[in-house]
Scaffold this active site. Structure first.
Site, PDB file in Angstrom:
ATOM      1  N   ASP A   1     -13.983   6.369  -1.703  1.00  0.00           N
ATOM      2  CA  ASP A   1     -13.117   6.265  -0.532  1.00  0.00           C
ATOM      3  C   ASP A   1     -12.329   7.548  -0.271  1.00  0.00           C
ATOM      4  OD1 ASP A   1     -11.899   4.838   1.551  1.00  0.00           O
ATOM      5  OD2 ASP A   1     -10.121   4.648   0.305  1.00  0.00           O
ATOM      6  N   ASP A   2     -11.903   8.221  -1.336  1.00  0.00           N
ATOM      7  CA  ASP A   2     -11.119   9.452  -1.144  1.00  0.00           C
ATOM      8  C   ASP A   2     -11.952  10.516  -0.455  1.00  0.00           C
ATOM      9  OD1 ASP A   2      -8.806   8.524  -2.609  1.00  0.00           O
ATOM     10  OD2 ASP A   2     -10.124   8.623  -4.342  1.00  0.00           O
TER      11      ASP A   2
ATOM     12  N   TYR B   1       0.866  -1.166   0.000  1.00  0.00           N
ATOM     13  CA  TYR B   1       0.000   0.000   0.000  1.00  0.00           C
ATOM     14  C   TYR B   1       0.910   1.225   0.000  1.00  0.00           C
ATOM     15  CZ  TYR B   1      -4.207   2.551   1.640  1.00  0.00           C
ATOM     16  OH  TYR B   1      -5.269   3.399   1.778  1.00  0.00           O
TER      17      TYR B   1
ATOM     18  N   LYS C   1      -5.671  -1.939  -2.601  1.00  0.00           N
ATOM     19  CA  LYS C   1      -6.794  -1.642  -1.691  1.00  0.00           C
ATOM     20  C   LYS C   1      -7.575  -2.921  -1.400  1.00  0.00           C
ATOM     21  CE  LYS C   1      -6.980   2.965  -1.257  1.00  0.00           C
ATOM     22  NZ  LYS C   1      -7.565   3.937  -0.403  1.00  0.00           N
TER      23      LYS C   1
ATOM     24  N   ARG D   1      -5.941  10.399 -10.985  1.00  0.00           N
ATOM     25  CA  ARG D   1      -5.273  11.054  -9.845  1.00  0.00           C
ATOM     26  C   ARG D   1      -4.844   9.977  -8.869  1.00  0.00           C
ATOM     27  NH1 ARG D   1      -7.395  11.686  -4.754  1.00  0.00           N
ATOM     28  NH2 ARG D   1      -5.861  10.076  -4.631  1.00  0.00           N
TER      29      ARG D   1
ATOM     30  N   GLU E   1     -12.210   5.099  -6.724  1.00  0.00           N
ATOM     31  CA  GLU E   1     -10.906   5.322  -6.117  1.00  0.00           C
ATOM     32  C   GLU E   1     -10.007   6.156  -7.031  1.00  0.00           C
ATOM     33  OE1 GLU E   1     -10.148   3.991  -3.057  1.00  0.00           O
ATOM     34  OE2 GLU E   1      -8.338   5.194  -3.242  1.00  0.00           O
ATOM     35  N   ASP E   2      -9.431   7.203  -6.479  1.00  0.00           N
ATOM     36  CA  ASP E   2      -8.420   7.992  -7.180  1.00  0.00           C
ATOM     37  C   ASP E   2      -8.898   8.549  -8.521  1.00  0.00           C
ATOM     38  OD1 ASP E   2      -6.920   7.699  -4.981  1.00  0.00           O
ATOM     39  OD2 ASP E   2      -5.238   6.652  -5.910  1.00  0.00           O
TER      40      ASP E   2
ATOM     41  N   ASN F   1      -0.505  11.646   0.216  1.00  0.00           N
ATOM     42  CA  ASN F   1       0.273  10.452  -0.103  1.00  0.00           C
ATOM     43  C   ASN F   1       0.857  10.573  -1.511  1.00  0.00           C
ATOM     44  OD1 ASN F   1      -0.327   8.996   2.280  1.00  0.00           O
ATOM     45  ND2 ASN F   1      -2.340   8.477   1.453  1.00  0.00           N
TER      46      ASN F   1
END
Ligand code: NAD
Length: 575
Positions: A282-283, A117, A188, A170, A259-260, A436
């Site tokens: 999730d973000d 991760y 994830k 992203r 996600e992202d 991150n």
């Protein structure tokens, strides 16, 4: 043994079918068992199993326990010369012996999680095209528009319950990684299983390949995705619509985790689907939950209430707005008026301090546009047409936040001036550099502690090691949504929830914060330690499952003992 026997039967059937079209002479089904990661026990096949499945002679004579195989895996892991090589080793182990992979992760989360991760997964995505071996998950390309349901049926498992999907635009704070972003859904989902017990066979990582604007990738002969610029606007949204519909058709009990995605898509996609299908981002929601849990911990440390705090966000994208929205919801549930709660959230984006008259504020930021006339602006600042304030330490002096939350991907944005200003204003400044991977963190944990003379309450997005300052031990908490999404996922899995709501993320935040002990707090840790994340996540999953039943969102009957119901369904990698 029974599971292996059942699956072996299907392997045998498949083998004989292919052999009918192929060479009818040989039966390789036993050999295939050693190459099926889900069934392969390696040297742990017993004498009886070796006899029954025709494995005699295909393995060395010794029979090993899981413990011995773990020792060998650790030895091989340690022999790898870099974090990326360690990542590749673990990825290959997952392809070879899935149970051993999960047992290894669970044996030492502190050691293995930073590899599968953040931060190492970031480097793995950047170099994905070069290190690619066996592909994992599914790649749905815009070239396949119109056929997505048919293509999803190519996945071998028929009861998928969790899809983590990205379009790679992203990835962490690393920008557009195109299909190389696949490392994120893969990582994830591995943590859904390792950290909260969701069985791996119900998970499916997916990348939507809509092109890439990463020119370096488009020119790289080893880039494995489409080489045209990203599609956008209506064609983009209609492609994602087709994907979401196809998932409902092929995997009707599936939850989709977005996600992202970049912020121009993340919030619009969440608003488009959240009331129609079982999904979450999730973000936005997972990050919000872990950040609010961190604030609960900080309140315990400082004997304050949430409504005593004023937050300043560096970054005003998906993560920042998600945190602010959940913070506001929590304050309102404590009786604070919405307008007062909103005034406790301030934002700095790439244009400076966000304010009510700032041109082109996106819809989701409108309600946070503050009236800056209340601030004592430095001379000449108000003359700026766009934002009156761009310098973060000036903003800190004027807004006087109790907490700064970094979700900007701007490394070193929390410099010495900013942190010293926070420490001057607050006895216990709350400093959350959440960006991150590590290279994008707004400051290190050590900087936050040192520049605040040991008074900062710190949580970082990527892990930082414990440190000593002024003769005291400080253990920085990892303010990472890994504490939340696997647990919420486990609750959704066992209850077959119809929807995922913000109330579930608030519930998860409280359940997480409740598990932080006074001893954790005494060393500065506002979350339970990562080493005990499985037990923590199961605790969070139980609380969220209870809420799902209470809200009437479950698709299974409510059991008498919800705690036992969840615990019995936790994936066990033991043989
Ligand atoms: P995003 O692209 O939606 O938002 C980024 C924001 O940063 C934008 O508002 C942008 O204007 C702002 N920004 C960029 N440059 C800036 C500058 N120089 N000054 C001020 N603001 C600037 O991204 P996101 O989804 O909000 O994620 C942001 C970061 O948070 C990423 O690094 C991501 O990895 C991290 N994140 C961490 C967690 C966690 O669990 N710790 C969870 C989600 C996201």
């Amino acid at each position: 043994m029974a599971v292996i026997r059942r699956t072996l039967q299907s392997v045998l059937m498949w083998t004989s079918l292919t052999q009918m079209n192929d060479s009818p002479k040989e039966d390789h089904s036993a050999f295939r068992l050693l190459f099926d990661a889900r069934l392969n026990k390696g040297m742990a096949f017993t004498e009886e199993e070796r006899e029954a499945f025709g494995l005699l002679g295909l393995l060395p004579d010794g029979i090993e326990s899981m413990a011995v195989q773990l020792d060998r895996a650790r030895l091989q892991f340690d022999l790898q010369h870099s974090d990326l090589a360690k990542y590749q080793y673990l990825s290959a182990l997952q392809d070879r012996q899935e149970r051993l992979f999960y047992a290894l992760l669970r044996s030492d989360f502190d050691r293995y999680m930073p590899i599968v991760y953040t931060p190492t997964v970031g480097e793995a995505c950047q170099k994905f095209g070069h290190i690619l071996r066996r592909p994992k998950g599914m790649y749905l390309s815009v070239r396949h528009k119109g056929h997505l349901a048919k293509i999803l049926r190519n996945w071998p498992e028929k009861d998928v319950r969790f899809i983590v999907v990205t379009d790679g635009e992203r990835i962490l704070g690393l920008g557009d990684q195109g299909v190389c972003g696949m490392g994120i859904p893969v990582g994830k989902l591995a943590l859904y299983t390792a950290c909260a017990g969701v069985p791996p066979e119900v998970t499916l990582p997916i990348v939507l390949d809509v092109g890439t604007n990463n020119a370096g990738f488009r020119d790289d002969p080893l880039y494995p995705g489409l080489r045209h610029p990203r599609i956008s606007g209506d064609p983009y949204f209609s492609f994602v619509d087709e994907f979401v519909d196809a998932v409902q058709e092929v995997f009707p009990r599936c939850c989709i985790q977005f996600e992202d995605f970049t912020n121009k898509h993340a919030m619009p996609l969440l608003l488009r689907y959240r009331d129609k299908v079982c999904c979450f981002n999730d973000d936005i929601q997972g990050t919000a939950s872990v950040a609010v849990a961190g604030l609960f911990g900080a309140c315990r440390m400082t004997a304050t209430r949430l409504c005593d705090h004023r937050l300043l966000f560096m970054g005003a994208g998906s993560a920042a707005v998600g945190i602010a929205d959940l913070f506001v919801q929590q304050l309102m549930s404590e009786g604070v008026a919405e307008s007062d709660a909103l005034q406790r959230c301030w934002f700095v984006n790439s244009r400076g301090l966000v304010h009510a008259t700032m041109p082109n504020l996106p819809d989701y930021l409108q309600r946070y546009g503050q009236d800056v006339s209340q601030l004592k602006l430095p001379a000449g600042a108000a003359a700026s047409a766009d934002s009156p304030l761009k310098n973060l330490s000036d903003v800190v002096e004027l807004v006087r936040p109790t907490a700064i939350v970094g979700v900007s991907t701007v490394a070193h944005a929390f410099d010495e001036r900013v942190i010293r200003a926070m420490a001057r204003i607050n006895a216990r400044p709350i400093i959350f550099p959440l960006s991150n991977p590590t290279s994008k963190s707004e400051c290190t944990a050590e900087e936050a502690i040192r520049w605040s003379d040991g008074r900062a309450i710190v949580a970082t997005g990527s892990p930082f090691p414990p440190m000593h300052f002024g003769g005291r031990l400080f253990v920085p908490g990892q303010g990472n949504n890994v504490y939340i999404y696997p647990a919420v996922g486990m609750a959704v899995f066992v209850t077959e929830a119809r929807r995922v709501t913000d109330a579930m993320f608030l519930c998860a935040a409280k359940a997480l914060a409740d598990q932080t002990t006074d001893q954790d707090l005494s060393v500065g840790l506002i979350y339970p330690p990562v080493s005990s994340i499985l037990e923590t996540s199961v605790g969070v999953a139980i609380a969220v499952a209870r809420l799902i039943f209470k809200l009437g969102l479950a698709r299974v009957p409510e059991p008498t003992d919800i705690s036992q119901f969840v615990r019995e369904r936790v994936y066990d990698p033991g043989f």
